[in-house]
Design an enzyme around this catalytic site. Structure first.
Site, PDB file in Angstrom:
ATOM      1  N   ASP A 264       0.855  -1.186   0.000  1.00 58.80           N
ATOM      2  CA  ASP A 264       0.000   0.000   0.000  1.00 58.80           C
ATOM      3  C   ASP A 264       0.888   1.232   0.000  1.00 58.80           C
ATOM      4  O   ASP A 264       2.033   1.182   0.461  1.00 58.80           O
ATOM      5  CB  ASP A 264      -0.917   0.041   1.227  1.00 58.80           C
ATOM      6  N   CYS A 302      -2.030   1.641 -21.737  1.00 57.11           N
ATOM      7  CA  CYS A 302      -2.940   1.587 -20.585  1.00 57.11           C
ATOM      8  C   CYS A 302      -4.385   1.544 -21.044  1.00 57.11           C
ATOM      9  O   CYS A 302      -4.774   2.194 -22.025  1.00 57.11           O
ATOM     10  CB  CYS A 302      -2.698   2.789 -19.677  1.00 57.11           C
ATOM     11  N   CYS A 304      -6.992   2.399 -18.952  1.00 54.93           N
ATOM     12  CA  CYS A 304      -7.846   3.157 -18.031  1.00 54.93           C
ATOM     13  C   CYS A 304      -8.668   4.195 -18.798  1.00 54.93           C
ATOM     14  O   CYS A 304      -8.388   4.521 -19.954  1.00 54.93           O
ATOM     15  CB  CYS A 304      -7.006   3.839 -16.946  1.00 54.93           C
ATOM     16  N   HIS A 333      -5.339   7.006 -13.494  1.00 55.09           N
ATOM     17  CA  HIS A 333      -4.349   6.310 -14.318  1.00 55.09           C
ATOM     18  C   HIS A 333      -3.248   5.681 -13.471  1.00 55.09           C
ATOM     19  O   HIS A 333      -2.853   4.525 -13.702  1.00 55.09           O
ATOM     20  CB  HIS A 333      -3.718   7.275 -15.327  1.00 55.09           C
TER      21      HIS A 333
END
Length: 384
Positions: A264, A302, A304, A333
């Site tokens: 994280d 990508c 996204c 993104h």
């Protein structure tokens, strides 16, 4: 309700697995977005789900101050209060022991803070931390710990980890809910002897999972890698391993190679709010004038929403104009970039090709050659 972890595939130290929680099953290794105030800044639950987020983190200290754990509990815990029905993880408040160092005093009882909102005194103890986390209702909760800064004197590190072990005992004694998995946190900084001591003592509690704490706090990568390698060697094979506060792409690739399952960090969303996009080669500063007329997507590889629908020129305009949409698109993104990285890592491990995956990543990241610390991680993992 049960919490279970199973390893599904291995390649040397790297492994894929599955976490079963009361609010869903998630694959590992995975990156978890940070939602300090019970929200990942600027992004909706729908957007988080669409980009592949699995577990979201909440912050015990901040949610204790506002809106308060009782209010969250009355409104259905974090799952009901926020509408994010998938798994939650809450930290213990231990990181604030370090990050709010100018506002706190540590004692055996706990940590006395000066509330950064109104100056009121708060005594955060293991018992209060667990009580707050039980009201918040996360699937995974963390034992209260002390996260020491870097650098720190050896005697301080030793006293800190010993206190963290005593606080772990108190955290376990305070826990009452059987539908939450409590993870212990090993400390010791980058002192490998102390790291070994803390990890073995923490593992002796036979917990559902374990966190590697006290790293990514300013130490050089050359010192972080041996500490992670030692930790994953010592932690149980059949429990998830969580490397706290780590979110740079190269650190994730190295950490997975060394056997870490969970990560994280605020890095992807904070970086996005500063106008930067994560790409294979590093970062793009999309506030720079060079992108004013660039019709290309942020990242052509990508999938996204931002990359499928908007150009670098448009995002550059939004960032330079101070429009919140630009920072939202970059945060979206950047999180998707890390989720894709973890998806590709899982697939590579399952195919027995993680060594090739790491080489290809390094070639894109560092065309002139990967740094020594990254080579060290791959060698320790038996990949190169």
């Amino acid at each position: 309700m049960t919490f279970e972890f199973s390893v599904e595939a291995r390649q040397n130290k790297a492994r894929t697995g599955r976490l079963e929680t009361p609010h869903g099953s998630v694959p590992t290794p995975l990156f978890m977005p940070v939602g300090t105030q019970a929200t990942v800044k600027g992004l909706s639950n729908r957007e988080l789900a669409e980009i592949g987020s699995q577990i979201v983190l909440g912050n015990t200290y901040h949610l204790l101050l506002r809106p308060g754990p009782e209010r969250v509990a009355d409104l259905g815990g974090l799952h009901g209060f926020t509408g994010w029905r998938r798994p939650w993880l809450t930290d213990s408040g231990g990181f604030q022991v370090m990050s709010l160092g100018h506002r706190r005093v540590i004692s055996e009882e706990g940590v006395a803070f000066s509330n950064h909102l109104n100056g009121d005194r708060i005594l955060l103890t293991p018992e209060l931390s667990i009580g707050v986390q039980e009201k918040l209702g996360a699937d995974i909760i963390m034992a209260f710990d002390e996260c020491p800064p870097y650098p720190a004197q050896r005697e301080y590190l030793k006293g800190s980890l010993e206190r963290t072990l005593r606080w772990l005992e108190r955290s376990l004694a305070a826990k009452t809910r059987d539908d939450q998995a409590l993870f212990g946190i090993a400390q010791g900084g980058v002192d490998l002897e102390l790291r070994r001591l803390s990890t073995l003592e923490t593992a002796s509690f036979d917990l559902p999972g374990y966190a590697i704490g006290g790293l990514a706090v300013g130490e050089p990568k050359e010192k972080m890698i041996p500490a992670v390698d030692l930790s994953t060697d010592l932690l149980p094979e059949d429990r998830p391993r969580y490397l706290m506060g780590v979110g740079h792409p190269e650190d994730l690739v190295a950490g997975v190679a060394l056997g870490v399952d969970m990560f994280d960090c605020v890095y992807p969303t904070r970086t996005g709010r500063f106008g930067y996009a994560l790409v294979d080669e590093g970062r793009l500063n999309l506030s720079a004038a060079r992108y004013k007329d660039d019709p290309a997507p942020i990242d052509g590889s990508c999938d996204c929403y931002a990359c499928r629908n908007h150009s670098r020129a448009y995002v550059n305009h939004l960032v330079r104009a101070g429009e919140m949409l630009g920072l939202r698109l970059l945060s979206l993104h950047n999180l998707r970039f890390l989720h894709r990285l973890m998806e590709e890592a899982r697939a590579a491990i399952a195919a027995g090709a993680y060594d090739d995956f790491a080489r290809e990543f390094a070639a894109r990241r560092w065309p002139a050659g990967a740094p020594a610390w990254f080579h060290d991680a791959m060698e320790r993992a038996g990949m190169w």
